[in-house]
Design a protein around this motif. Structure first.
Motif, short mmCIF file in Angstrom:
data_model
loop_
_atom_site.label_atom_id
_atom_site.label_comp_id
_atom_site.label_asym_id
_atom_site.label_seq_id
_atom_site.Cartn_x
_atom_site.Cartn_y
_atom_site.Cartn_z
N LEU A 1 -34.78 -13.37 -17.88
CA LEU A 1 -33.83 -13.82 -18.84
C LEU A 1 -34.07 -13.12 -20.25
CD1 LEU A 1 -34.39 -17.71 -18.34
CD2 LEU A 1 -32.45 -16.62 -17.51
N ALA A 2 -32.85 -12.87 -20.73
CA ALA A 2 -32.83 -12.30 -22.22
C ALA A 2 -31.99 -13.13 -22.97
CB ALA A 2 -32.33 -10.77 -22.04
N GLY A 3 -32.37 -13.32 -24.03
CA GLY A 3 -31.42 -14.10 -25.13
C GLY A 3 -31.64 -13.65 -26.31
N ASP B 1 -38.81 -15.14 -14.21
CA ASP B 1 -40.26 -14.03 -13.90
C ASP B 1 -40.46 -13.10 -15.07
OD1 ASP B 1 -42.16 -12.32 -11.96
OD2 ASP B 1 -40.83 -10.77 -12.81
N ARG B 2 -39.32 -12.96 -15.85
CA ARG B 2 -39.50 -12.13 -17.22
C ARG B 2 -38.67 -12.60 -18.27
NH1 ARG B 2 -42.31 -8.24 -14.28
NH2 ARG B 2 -42.92 -6.35 -15.48
N LEU C 1 -32.13 -1.51 -25.13
CA LEU C 1 -33.17 -2.17 -24.30
C LEU C 1 -33.17 -1.80 -22.84
CD1 LEU C 1 -32.74 -5.89 -26.12
CD2 LEU C 1 -34.63 -4.06 -26.43
N ASP C 2 -32.02 -1.56 -22.29
CA ASP C 2 -32.04 -0.95 -21.02
C ASP C 2 -32.93 -0.06 -20.86
OD1 ASP C 2 -30.03 1.55 -20.95
OD2 ASP C 2 -30.06 0.15 -22.74
N ALA D 1 -39.47 -4.09 -19.29
CA ALA D 1 -38.73 -5.26 -19.87
C ALA D 1 -38.10 -6.01 -18.72
CB ALA D 1 -38.07 -5.33 -20.86
N TRP D 2 -37.56 -5.43 -17.74
CA TRP D 2 -36.49 -5.82 -16.90
C TRP D 2 -37.15 -6.01 -15.09
CZ3 TRP D 2 -32.79 -7.77 -19.56
CH2 TRP D 2 -32.56 -7.08 -20.94
N HIS D 3 -38.29 -5.45 -15.04
CA HIS D 3 -38.59 -5.31 -13.77
C HIS D 3 -40.09 -4.93 -13.89
CE1 HIS D 3 -36.60 -1.57 -13.91
NE2 HIS D 3 -37.65 -1.01 -13.52
#
Length: 275
Positions: A108-110, A130-131, A256-257, A262-264
Motif C-alpha cells: 500500500l502506498a498513500g 505486506d509493505r 519511488l519506483d 519499497a515495493w517487494h
C-alpha cells in the motif's frame, strides 16, 4: 473499471503487457492512494513504471467526491470510514482481499490523506498488507500551529454553520455543497481515526515501511512520530527539502519506483533479471 457505480478505479494488470527481463519473482499487488483534492492521476506514471519495471499489478482509485468518483447522498457521510469502506469494496471487486492469493499480499502506498487511509486499512486488515510506502501522510496528531489543526477547526465551523441554517441539503451539487462535503472529510484531520502512536502499533511494526517527508511540511510531520522505529531496519525515512504541496503534487518526480525494496522483498529478482 469501477468497484461500483459511485467509485472509479483503474487496474493495471501485469499480464496485459509484455514480460520484461527486469521483472521480479516477488511480483506484488500494489495499491496507490492519492491525497485530499487530488485524484488517481497523481500516481499514474509511478503505476506504469512499477508494472513495466517489476511486473507488479497496480490498482488506483479516486476517493469519493474526488476525480471521477461520485459523492455520497449526504455530505455528512463523507468520512475516513466511508473511504475505508470504498477501498475495501474496490479490493474485493478485483479479488485482492485475503493474504493467500497467488501474487502475495498488498503493498500500500498513500500520499497525505491516502497515507492515513493506508494506515487505517493496515490496522483493519493486517494480514492482507505486506509493505507500506507513506508520502507526507496524515494520521498523526499535529501541534496547534500546524495548518492541519487550523484546517480541522475551520472545517468543523463550516459544517456546524451550514447545519445550523439547513443550507447543506439545498446546496448539494453547488460549489458550496462541494465545499461542505470536503469540509466533512477533513473535520477528522489530521489523525482520521488512527491510533495516536500508529508507528508503534503491532500492525505497523510488522510492515517494512518507507516514509517520505517534506522538511518544510506545513500540514503533516509524520517523522516526528517515527522515533520509536529509529533502530528498526525495516523502517526507512527519507526527508526532502520541499513543502507539503510540492511533495504531493510531484509524486511521479520522486521516482519511488526505483526504490525496489519499497515495493517487494529484496533479492527477489528473477534469474534472468538485469537489475
Amino acid at each position: 473499471m469501477a468497484a461500483h457505480s459511485n467509485s472509479f478505479s483503474l487496474l493495471l494488470r501485469a499480464e496485459d503487457v509484455p514480460r520484461a527481463p527486469s521483472w521480479v519473482r516477488d511480483r506484488r499487488r500494489v495499491v496507490l492512494l492519492h491525497g485530499w483534492l487530488q485524484d488517481s492521476s497523481s500516481w499514474l506514471m509511478t503505476a506504469h513504471r512499477l508494472r513495466r519495471r517489476y511486473g507488479h499489478s497496480v490498482l488506483l482509485l479516486d476517493w469519493l467526491h474526488h476525480g471521477r468518483s461520485g459523492s455520497p447522498a449526504s455530505a455528512s457521510a463523507l468520512s475516513a470510514s466511508a473511504l475505508l469502506a470504498q477501498l475495501r469494496a474496490s479490493l474485493e471487486h478485483v479479488g485482492w482481499t485475503g493474504a493467500d492469493h497467488a501474487d502475495g499480499r498488498l503493498t500500500l502506498a498513500g500520499c497525505s490523506l491516502g497515507g492515513a487511509l493506508a494506515m487505517l486499512y493496515t490496522s483493519a486488515f493486517d494480514a492482507d498488507v505486506d509493505r507500506l510506502v507513506l508520502v507526507a501522510p496524515a494520521g498523526f496528531d499535529e501541534p496547534w500551529h500546524r495548518l492541519s489543526h487550523a484546517g480541522r477547526v475551520a472545517a468543523r465551523a463550516l459544517v456546524r454553520a451550514t447545519a445550523a441554517v439547513g443550507a447543506a441539503p439545498r446546496a448539494r451539487g453547488t460549489p458550496l455543497g462541494r465545499l461542505v462535503a470536503h469540509a466533512h472529510l477533513i473535520s477528522d484531520t489530521p489523525r482520521y481515526g488512527n491510533a495516536r502512536d500508529w508507528f508503534d502499533t503491532a500492525a505497523a511494526r510488522r510492515k517494512p515501511t518507507l516514509l517520505v517527508c517534506a522538511a518544510f511540511d506545513e500540514l503533516h510531520r509524520a517523522d516526528a512520530w517515527a522515533r520509536c522505529r529509529a533502530d528498526d531496519r525495516t523502517f526507512r525515512l527519507r526527508t526532502l527539502a520541499v513543502n507539503h504541496a510540492l511533495l504531493c503534487q510531484h509524486l511521479d518526480c520522486l521516482r519511488l519506483d526505483l526504490d525496489a525494496a519499497a515495493w517487494h522483498a529484496e533479492g527477489a529478482a528473477e534469474p534472468h533479471s538485469r537489475l
